[in-house]
Write an enzyme that holds these catalytic residues in place. Structure first.
Site, PDB file in Angstrom:
ATOM      1  N   ARG A   1      18.326  28.819   0.095  1.00 28.11           N
ATOM      2  CA  ARG A   1      17.474  29.367   1.252  1.00 28.11           C
ATOM      3  C   ARG A   1      18.676  29.304   2.366  1.00 28.11           C
ATOM      4  O   ARG A   1      18.908  28.435   3.045  1.00 28.11           O
ATOM      5  CB  ARG A   1      16.310  28.696   1.567  1.00 28.11           C
ATOM      6  CG  ARG A   1      15.259  28.781   0.375  1.00 28.11           C
ATOM      7  CD  ARG A   1      13.951  28.085   0.881  1.00 28.11           C
ATOM      8  NE  ARG A   1      12.920  27.933  -0.258  1.00 28.11           N
ATOM      9  CZ  ARG A   1      12.119  28.776  -0.702  1.00 28.11           C
ATOM     10  NH1 ARG A   1      12.060  29.850   0.068  1.00 28.11           N
ATOM     11  NH2 ARG A   1      11.381  28.784  -1.763  1.00 28.11           N
TER      12      ARG A   1
ATOM     13  N   LYS B   1      17.422  39.509   0.073  1.00 26.01           N
ATOM     14  CA  LYS B   1      18.076  38.978   1.666  1.00 26.01           C
ATOM     15  C   LYS B   1      19.381  38.217   1.765  1.00 26.01           C
ATOM     16  O   LYS B   1      20.388  38.624   2.198  1.00 26.01           O
ATOM     17  CB  LYS B   1      16.911  38.403   2.508  1.00 26.01           C
ATOM     18  CG  LYS B   1      17.137  38.253   3.913  1.00 26.01           C
ATOM     19  CD  LYS B   1      16.066  37.712   4.937  1.00 26.01           C
ATOM     20  CE  LYS B   1      16.132  35.944   4.435  1.00 26.01           C
ATOM     21  NZ  LYS B   1      15.227  35.405   5.438  1.00 26.01           N
ATOM     22  N   ASP B   2      19.177  37.081   1.065  1.00 23.80           N
ATOM     23  CA  ASP B   2      20.324  36.047   0.842  1.00 23.80           C
ATOM     24  C   ASP B   2      21.492  36.652   0.106  1.00 23.80           C
ATOM     25  O   ASP B   2      22.483  36.794   0.417  1.00 23.80           O
ATOM     26  CB  ASP B   2      20.014  34.736   0.560  1.00 23.80           C
ATOM     27  CG  ASP B   2      18.935  34.100   1.658  1.00 23.80           C
ATOM     28  OD1 ASP B   2      18.981  34.449   2.578  1.00 23.80           O
ATOM     29  OD2 ASP B   2      18.385  32.986   1.081  1.00 23.80           O
TER      30      ASP B   2
ATOM     31  N   HIS C   1      20.496  31.170   7.337  1.00 30.18           N
ATOM     32  CA  HIS C   1      19.815  31.911   8.427  1.00 30.18           C
ATOM     33  C   HIS C   1      19.857  31.860   9.889  1.00 30.18           C
ATOM     34  O   HIS C   1      20.233  30.621  10.068  1.00 30.18           O
ATOM     35  CB  HIS C   1      18.382  31.607   8.128  1.00 30.18           C
ATOM     36  CG  HIS C   1      17.938  32.330   6.579  1.00 30.18           C
ATOM     37  ND1 HIS C   1      17.077  31.740   5.920  1.00 30.18           N
ATOM     38  CD2 HIS C   1      18.515  33.175   5.794  1.00 30.18           C
ATOM     39  CE1 HIS C   1      17.009  32.281   4.730  1.00 30.18           C
ATOM     40  NE2 HIS C   1      17.958  32.993   4.625  1.00 30.18           N
TER      41      HIS C   1
ATOM     42  N   TYR D   1      10.064  22.138   8.569  1.00 26.26           N
ATOM     43  CA  TYR D   1      10.799  21.988   9.756  1.00 26.26           C
ATOM     44  C   TYR D   1      10.195  22.621  10.683  1.00 26.26           C
ATOM     45  O   TYR D   1       9.508  23.422  10.740  1.00 26.26           O
ATOM     46  CB  TYR D   1      12.243  22.873   9.231  1.00 26.26           C
ATOM     47  CG  TYR D   1      12.118  24.018   8.847  1.00 26.26           C
ATOM     48  CD1 TYR D   1      12.333  25.019   9.897  1.00 26.26           C
ATOM     49  CD2 TYR D   1      11.982  24.455   7.513  1.00 26.26           C
ATOM     50  CE1 TYR D   1      12.326  26.527   9.443  1.00 26.26           C
ATOM     51  CE2 TYR D   1      11.921  25.791   7.082  1.00 26.26           C
ATOM     52  CZ  TYR D   1      12.198  26.580   8.092  1.00 26.26           C
ATOM     53  OH  TYR D   1      12.072  28.062   7.543  1.00 26.26           O
TER      54      TYR D   1
ATOM     55  N   ARG E   1       0.777  -1.207  -0.118  1.00 30.06           N
ATOM     56  CA  ARG E   1      -0.052   0.128   0.114  1.00 30.06           C
ATOM     57  C   ARG E   1       0.757   1.255   0.015  1.00 30.06           C
ATOM     58  O   ARG E   1       0.328   2.292  -0.550  1.00 30.06           O
ATOM     59  CB  ARG E   1      -1.036   0.082   1.007  1.00 30.06           C
ATOM     60  CG  ARG E   1      -1.862  -1.283   1.354  1.00 30.06           C
ATOM     61  CD  ARG E   1      -2.676  -1.069   2.641  1.00 30.06           C
ATOM     62  NE  ARG E   1      -1.641  -1.528   3.634  1.00 30.06           N
ATOM     63  CZ  ARG E   1      -1.589  -1.004   4.978  1.00 30.06           C
ATOM     64  NH1 ARG E   1      -2.597  -0.390   5.341  1.00 30.06           N
ATOM     65  NH2 ARG E   1      -0.574  -1.266   5.835  1.00 30.06           N
TER      66      ARG E   1
ATOM     67  N   LYS F   1      16.182  23.662  15.150  1.00 32.87           N
ATOM     68  CA  LYS F   1      15.351  23.244  13.773  1.00 32.87           C
ATOM     69  C   LYS F   1      15.572  21.882  13.679  1.00 32.87           C
ATOM     70  O   LYS F   1      16.508  21.257  13.778  1.00 32.87           O
ATOM     71  CB  LYS F   1      15.910  24.048  12.757  1.00 32.87           C
ATOM     72  CG  LYS F   1      15.412  25.344  12.789  1.00 32.87           C
ATOM     73  CD  LYS F   1      16.073  26.314  11.297  1.00 32.87           C
ATOM     74  CE  LYS F   1      15.966  27.677  11.501  1.00 32.87           C
ATOM     75  NZ  LYS F   1      16.492  28.308  10.254  1.00 32.87           N
TER      76      LYS F   1
ATOM     77  N   GLN G   1       6.452  25.630  16.425  1.00 30.37           N
ATOM     78  CA  GLN G   1       5.862  25.940  15.070  1.00 30.37           C
ATOM     79  C   GLN G   1       6.470  25.200  13.958  1.00 30.37           C
ATOM     80  O   GLN G   1       7.494  24.775  14.160  1.00 30.37           O
ATOM     81  CB  GLN G   1       6.568  27.554  15.019  1.00 30.37           C
ATOM     82  CG  GLN G   1       6.127  27.986  13.574  1.00 30.37           C
ATOM     83  CD  GLN G   1       6.526  29.530  13.455  1.00 30.37           C
ATOM     84  OE1 GLN G   1       6.381  30.316  14.577  1.00 30.37           O
ATOM     85  NE2 GLN G   1       7.290  29.907  12.389  1.00 30.37           N
ATOM     86  N   ASP G   2       5.824  24.877  13.036  1.00 35.11           N
ATOM     87  CA  ASP G   2       6.018  24.074  11.906  1.00 35.11           C
ATOM     88  C   ASP G   2       6.000  24.983  10.622  1.00 35.11           C
ATOM     89  O   ASP G   2       5.321  25.810  10.490  1.00 35.11           O
ATOM     90  CB  ASP G   2       5.188  22.936  11.490  1.00 35.11           C
ATOM     91  CG  ASP G   2       5.232  21.676  12.343  1.00 35.11           C
ATOM     92  OD1 ASP G   2       6.115  21.736  13.130  1.00 35.11           O
ATOM     93  OD2 ASP G   2       4.482  20.856  12.187  1.00 35.11           O
ATOM     94  N   ASN G   3       7.049  24.977   9.789  1.00 33.63           N
ATOM     95  CA  ASN G   3       7.464  25.835   8.697  1.00 33.63           C
ATOM     96  C   ASN G   3       7.534  24.716   7.430  1.00 33.63           C
ATOM     97  O   ASN G   3       7.917  23.701   7.644  1.00 33.63           O
ATOM     98  CB  ASN G   3       8.767  26.731   8.772  1.00 33.63           C
ATOM     99  CG  ASN G   3       8.611  27.467  10.058  1.00 33.63           C
ATOM    100  OD1 ASN G   3       7.627  28.317  10.162  1.00 33.63           O
ATOM    101  ND2 ASN G   3       9.826  27.919  10.406  1.00 33.63           N
TER     102      ASN G   3
END
Length: 189
Positions: free
Chosen positions: A59, A169-170, A62, A132, A23, A72, A46-48
């Site tokens: 990305r 930003k990066d 940070h 994450y 399955r 994280k 929190q979940d992102n």
């Protein structure tokens, strides 16, 4: 689950045990009890979830200053990434060192990145989705970034810089030497 120590204190590769049959498959990716048995007691708040349409989306790198510094737990839902944690704790013996791990939906592996580390990733496949958990909420006032191509870090990204897609930003992030490290957590989770 299995937990592999990386070369940096507190940065762990976690491989949940998956079960499969005709399955499909089932895998428990987070359990406070199971993680606690391995000494991981982080409480996530929190979940992102990010979606990157193309290969080469960068990305990072940070981090957030205290009191919003985040642990994280990173995993890939679809596709694959090269995930990096760089030690930015000024008094750490491994300051400026980094570890990179390929995370993929097919392997179900995860990377735990403690506060005190800058974090970033580059997508290795199109339509990659990353989820994450974080231990502190996002705070724009405490958010910082270090250049992904900082010469002092010398991260060996598996995607050529010319192929990377970055946010402004990066692209405009500071170098490690220029970065604000005054409020960095000295003790990883």
């Amino acid at each position: 689950m299995s937990v592999r120590q990386t070369g940096l204190v507190g940065v762990l590769e976690i491989q949940p045990q998956c079960h499969g049959d005709e399955r499909g498959s089932f895998c428990e990716v987070w359990s406070a009890e199971d993680f606690g048995r391995h000494g991981i007691r982080t409480q996530f708040v929190q979940d992102n979830h990010s979606v990157s349409r193309q290969r080469g989306v960068m990305r990072g790198m940070h981090y957030q200053l205290a009191p919003f510094a985040q642990d994280k737990l990173v995993r890939v839902l679809r596709g694959a990434i090269f995930d990096v944690a760089a030690d930015i704790r000024p008094s750490s013996p491994t300051f400026g060192q980094w570890i990179g791990v390929e995370l993929s939906a097919s392997r179900w592996n995860q990377l735990l990145v403690p506060a005190g580390y800058a974090h970033g990733f580059v997508t290795l496949e199109p339509d990659t989705e990353v989820a994450y958990k974080v231990s502190r909420p996002y705070s724009k006032a405490h958010e910082r970034a270090i250049r992904f191509d900082d010469r002092r870090l010398a991260i060996a990204w598996p995607v050529r810089v010319e192929e990377m897609q970055l946010s402004d930003k990066d692209r405009l992030a500071l170098t490690l030497d220029e970065a604000d490290l005054t409020e960095i957590s000295e003790e990883p989770a």
